[in-house]
Design a protein around this motif. Structure first.
Motif, mmCIF file in Angstrom:
data_model
loop_
_atom_site.group_PDB
_atom_site.id
_atom_site.type_symbol
_atom_site.label_atom_id
_atom_site.label_comp_id
_atom_site.label_asym_id
_atom_site.label_seq_id
_atom_site.Cartn_x
_atom_site.Cartn_y
_atom_site.Cartn_z
ATOM 1 N N ARG A 34 -74.493 47.525 70.988
ATOM 2 C CA ARG A 34 -73.921 48.600 71.797
ATOM 3 C C ARG A 34 -73.786 48.228 73.270
ATOM 4 O O ARG A 34 -73.293 49.025 74.057
ATOM 5 C CB ARG A 34 -74.774 49.863 71.700
ATOM 6 N N ARG A 76 -73.234 56.515 75.603
ATOM 7 C CA ARG A 76 -73.689 55.349 74.842
ATOM 8 C C ARG A 76 -75.216 55.262 74.842
ATOM 9 O O ARG A 76 -75.845 54.987 73.836
ATOM 10 C CB ARG A 76 -73.093 54.057 75.415
ATOM 11 N N GLU A 126 -76.641 57.801 72.597
ATOM 12 C CA GLU A 126 -76.441 57.427 71.202
ATOM 13 C C GLU A 126 -77.502 56.408 70.776
ATOM 14 O O GLU A 126 -78.132 56.537 69.720
ATOM 15 C CB GLU A 126 -75.037 56.848 71.027
ATOM 16 N N VAL A 127 -77.721 55.407 71.621
ATOM 17 C CA VAL A 127 -78.737 54.394 71.315
ATOM 18 C C VAL A 127 -80.117 55.044 71.218
ATOM 19 O O VAL A 127 -80.913 54.748 70.322
ATOM 20 C CB VAL A 127 -78.715 53.278 72.384
#
Lengths: 491, 437
Positions: free
Chosen positions: A369, A400, A403-404
């Protein structure tokens, strides 16, 4: 009970409180209220409709009773250091701030007890107990400012709970104000009070079952000897393997902490802690207890580190050197600010034996990612604190990172762990609860909430993504659906 | 349709016999579900028909508390007795509620692990198999070694449970550190089977110490308070600090030390020397350090009776003494011991945590027992603790109501509300627990 305009409810609460509380405790000014809009998790902000700075347990009861009368939600707040938004205010509710309740009533070494108000700072308990040879064992990293009331709400841990357990094991009795405004004592000064362990269930309930107004705490004997050592390794795999070897050897250290290369780099930049240069992982082990025992355990730890390829091993010679070793670890969260403008502090747990695998997978996610993740963790009990780094100024970076961050929690659950080891669920992780628990699990937990708070006014919206309605007769089995004993129907 | 036929569709069911009575209350049938799913179906059926259910492991503590109002169904956990998982590297184990503690100990021992629970009730009559894991959880069974490892409520990491309405739920988890959701494991621990049927328990394990040593001392009455005050502060890190006192005799104090080879020997020697000093026991002959690396409960019994629980000796097991759980603030232990002995009670337990057990023989007159309970309760209330009559001969029990049994219960009104939420139909052991819940 029905409020059409939620603000009208707060207005009614305020009118009631003006008759009962001193004016200086009622914060109505919008700018002042705004200063209470978040706790230690600044990503969430809500300005409370009213802030009350309470100065006694009776005042807490007055506020809660007024809220109950007018069906207005309330949220309790201690020092506001929580990292899960547990003290995030309610926009149409009252924020009850307990930090002025700072009296340390008693310290009785002969009984290993301290009796304190909820606003008393964690470290203040240990400072007061120290002359008598005792301390308060739960030691969250924020212990210089976090309050006992907050510790109780969150069942706080800390680096040393590997050996000494969490707050729940160190609270004997609580005076609480329940969400209907009643003042109730849970537990006794001695352990094993008769009846259900409501005390054990209240600790860690994140302010959803009421507000603690006084706590009787267990004090722990200061150990005769404390030895802290630090070892550098090529990778977190090796450091993790040593951790398992130490535990397998039957040693229960007071703490075992690991920091990965990125976390070490950040700590070095922030506080120059002098950790081994270029180490892929730094391991900190603290041993305490009788001097003869600690000496032997230290020898074993030293040998195990050498066997697992430690590039450096040093032992603190005195308290100053011990503090030096801990400095890097304790400053790690803040230090990450030196290498990244923004970051998310995550808190997840995996079985200790899954650590190497989980760390590798985390590394893979991070690479995939393009989101850097620094790792600091309580290795002894598998409690990870991944720090997900990002720059909010970059488009899409926040999303992002989130999300991680979520993927890391999924990883923890997939390995049989937990979405939170010590920071709590709060407002932040309620949405992740269904990843760890089935709907029936969450419904069953909330039966406890229905017993304490059928109206759902205490810290609503925290822990559980979907509140259970308590008004309904929950889960009554309809006799009509079942054959009667005398009936002809068979199962 | 008979009870047996109705419930027989959910799991194995047999008619109850005389031996299935619960504290003098005859039972209807004995059901033995083999899984949480079967338990769920059984409980749904029982709730639907308004049947009262009492959960039984080995039955060694089934008489603790008040007699239930009714026992239509005895739910045996013996069909759920397997070891589900022993995560060796994680020092965590999961087992069915019916798992006997003795078997669990055996299964964990080859990894050098143990669940630190001292079984205080080895069972009566034919069933001398000791507690099951579920029974230990139901009663928060915790013995001398809780001083170091904590009481059982702190070792329970997760539970699977079945509510009276058949809902199957899980709380907690398989990791030591976990604050996600309410800790229903603590709520279940010590609830005497009145909130839900616990079918599976995940517990924290400890490594067995490499070496164990004991230090015992005979302490004259007037020196008990300073001796205990010294021991609760000792830097030798004992895992046991017990006192045992029979009326009219010197009190016996037992300290257990566990750790690495050599270290326990030095600590035991140091402790024995400290205790022999003039300000404390004052006589070296009265202090004994016992050496064996591994001491079984039976072996300790030969050295000092305090290590064996008063009602677990062969004579006591056959009988039914009045058994009180008494608690106190630490500095009050010596006073509590004196009050108990003054009223004819033998008292044993952890002076390190302030939780002890006091007994009066079965033959004691009912009035004598009631007077002793009142006197001890007055003392424990004064000392910040409580007195619970866990068990007593039928004649004594008949003279004690719920309040007389459990004493003052802080938070009782909330407990009623909790019971009403978890078991609104009062299906589970009605009347057994505090406040007649």
């Amino acid at each position: 009970m029905t409020q059409t305009d939620p603000r009208a409810g707060v207005g009614a609460v305020l009118r009631d409180l003006r008759e009962r509380l001193p004016e200086h405790g009622l914060v109505t000014d919008p700018a002042q209220r705004e200063t209470y809009a978040c706790d230690g998790l600044a990503a969430y902000r809500v300005r409370p409709a009213l802030v009350v700075l309470v100065e006694s347990a009776d005042q807490v009861a007055e506020v809660v009773r007024a809220c109950s009368r007018h069906d207005v939600p309330f949220v309790a707040r201690g020092s506001g250091t929580g990292l899960s938004g547990g003290a995030l205010p309610h926009a149409d509710g009252v924020l009850v701030v307990t930090s002025r309740l700072r009296t340390l009533h008693e310290v009785r070494p002969e009984d290993q007890r301290a009796v304190v108000d909820p606003g008393v700072v964690n470290l203040a308990v240990s400072r007061a107990a120290e002359p008598g040879g005792y301390y308060f064992a739960p030691d969250p990293s924020s212990q210089q400012i976090c309050s006992v009331g907050g510790n109780v709400a969150e069942n706080s841990g800390g680096a040393h709970c590997l050996k000494y357990g969490f707050t729940a094991g160190h609270v004997l009795s609580l005076e609480v104000v329940t969400p209907d405004g009643a003042q109730v004592t849970l537990g006794t000064e001695a352990p094993d009070a008769p009846g259900y362990d409501l005390l054990g269930a209240f600790v860690g309930s994140e302010g959803t079952l009421g507000v603690a107004t006084r706590a009787t705490l267990r004090l722990t004997r200061l150990p005769e000897d404390v030895r802290t050592c630090l070892a550098g390794f090529g990778s977190t795999d090796e450091a993790g393997a040593v951790t398992s070897a130490i535990i397998a050897a039957g040693i229960v250290p007071a703490a075992i902490e690991i920091m990965d290369a990125l976390a070490v780099e950040a700590a070095e930049a922030a506080v120059s802690c002098g950790y081994p240069e270029g180490a892929g992982a730094v391991l900190v082990v603290e041993l305490d207890g009788p001097a003869v025992e600690v000496e032997q355990e230290l020898d074993r730890v030293r040998r195990l580190c050498a066997e697992h390829g430690a590039v450096e091993f040093r032992t603190a010679a005195d308290a100053a050197e011990r503090a030096e070793i801990w400095k890097g670890r304790k400053s790690a969260f803040a230090a990450v600010g030196r290498i990244s403008p923004d970051y998310i502090v995550q808190d997840g747990v995996v079985p200790r034996t899954s650590l190497p695998e989980v760390l590798r997978e985390m590394g893979r996610i991070s690479a995939e990612r393009g989101v850097r993740v620094a790792n600091v963790f309580h290795a002894g009990d598998g409690n990870l604190h991944p720090l997900v780094l990002f720059d909010a100024a970059q488009e899409g970076a926040t999303e992002r990172a989130e999300e991680v961050s979520g993927m890391i929690l999924d990883l923890c659950v997939a390995h049989g762990g937990s979405i939170t080891g010590e920071h709590g669920v709060g407002a932040d992780k309620a949405r992740y609860m269904p990843r760890m628990f089935e709907p029936a699990d969450l419904d069953t937990m909330q039966l406890l909430r229905c017993a304490f708070d059928p109206a759902g006014l205490a810290n609503p919206g925290k822990i559980y993504p979907t509140p259970r309605m308590c008004g309904e007769r929950p889960r009554v089995v309809h006799a009509a659906d079942e054959p009667s004993v005398d009936g002809a129907e068979v199962f | 349709m008979s009870l047996e036929e109705v419930l027989g569709a959910t799991c194995a069911v047999r008619p109850a016999g005389e031996e299935d009575e619960v504290d003098g209350v005859p039972a209807g049938v004995v059901a033995r579900p083999a899984s949480a799913q079967e338990t769920s179906e059984l409980m749904r059926a029982c709730s639907a028909h308004g049947l009262a259910v009492v959960v039984r492991g080995h039955g060694s503590k089934l008489e603790w508390g008040r007699p239930p109002e009714r026992v239509d169904v005895v739910l045996e956990t013996g069909g759920m007795a397997g070891l589900v998982e022993h995560a060796r590297g994680d020092l965590v184990a999961t087992a069915g509620a019916g798992m006997p503690l003795t078997r669990l100990r055996h299964l964990l021992a080859d990894a050098g692990h143990e669940l630190v629970v001292d079984d205080l009730a080895v069972g009566r009559g034919a069933d001398a198999a000791g507690s099951t894991l579920g029974g230990a959880v139901a009663t928060n069974l915790s013995g001398p070694r809780r001083l170091r490892a904590g009481p059982l409520r702190d070792l329970v990491l997760g539970v699977r449970l079945v509510l009276a309405d058949g809902t199957v739920a899980r709380a907690g988890g398989k990791v030591v550190k976990n604050v996600a959701g309410y800790d229903l494991g603590k709520l279940m621990t010590g609830s005497f089977g009145t909130l839900a049927v616990v079918t599976e328990v995940t517990v924290r394990l400890h490594p067995e110490p490499q070496e164990v040593r004991q230090v015992h001392a005979l302490v004259p009455r007037e020196r008990l308070a300073p001796v205990l005050a010294h021991l609760v502060r000792t830097q030798t890190a004992p895992h046991v600090l017990d006192v045992h006192a029979v009326p009219g005799a010197d009190a016996q104090v037992s300290v257990g030390l566990g750790g690495s080879p050599g270290s326990t020997r030095r600590r035991a020697a140091r402790l024995a020397a400290e205790l022999s000093s003039p300000g404390l026991v004052g006589s070296a002959e009265a202090v004994v350090a016992v050496d064996p690396e591994r001491v079984t409960v039976e072996e300790i019994t030969h050295v000092v009776p305090s290590a064996a629980e008063p009602w677990s000796t062969a004579e006591e097991v056959a009988r039914r003494p009045t058994l009180l759980r008494v608690t106190t603030r630490l500095s009050g232990t010596a006073e509590l011991v004196q009050v108990a002995n003054d009223h004819g009670l033998t008292i044993t337990g952890s002076a390190g945590v302030g939780v002890l057990r006091a007994t009066l023989p079965e033959e004691a007159q009912v009035e004598t027992v009631l007077g002793a309970v009142m006197a001890v309760r007055a003392a424990t209330t004064r000392l910040g603790g409580s007195t619970v009559a866990l068990d007593a001969p039928p004649a004594v029990k008949a003279s004690l109501d719920a309040e007389g049994t459990w004493g003052p219960v802080p938070g009782l009104e909330l407990m009623r509300r909790v019971k009403a939420q978890f078991d609104p139909g009062r299906t589970l052991a009605p009347g057994r627990f505090v406040g007649g819940l």
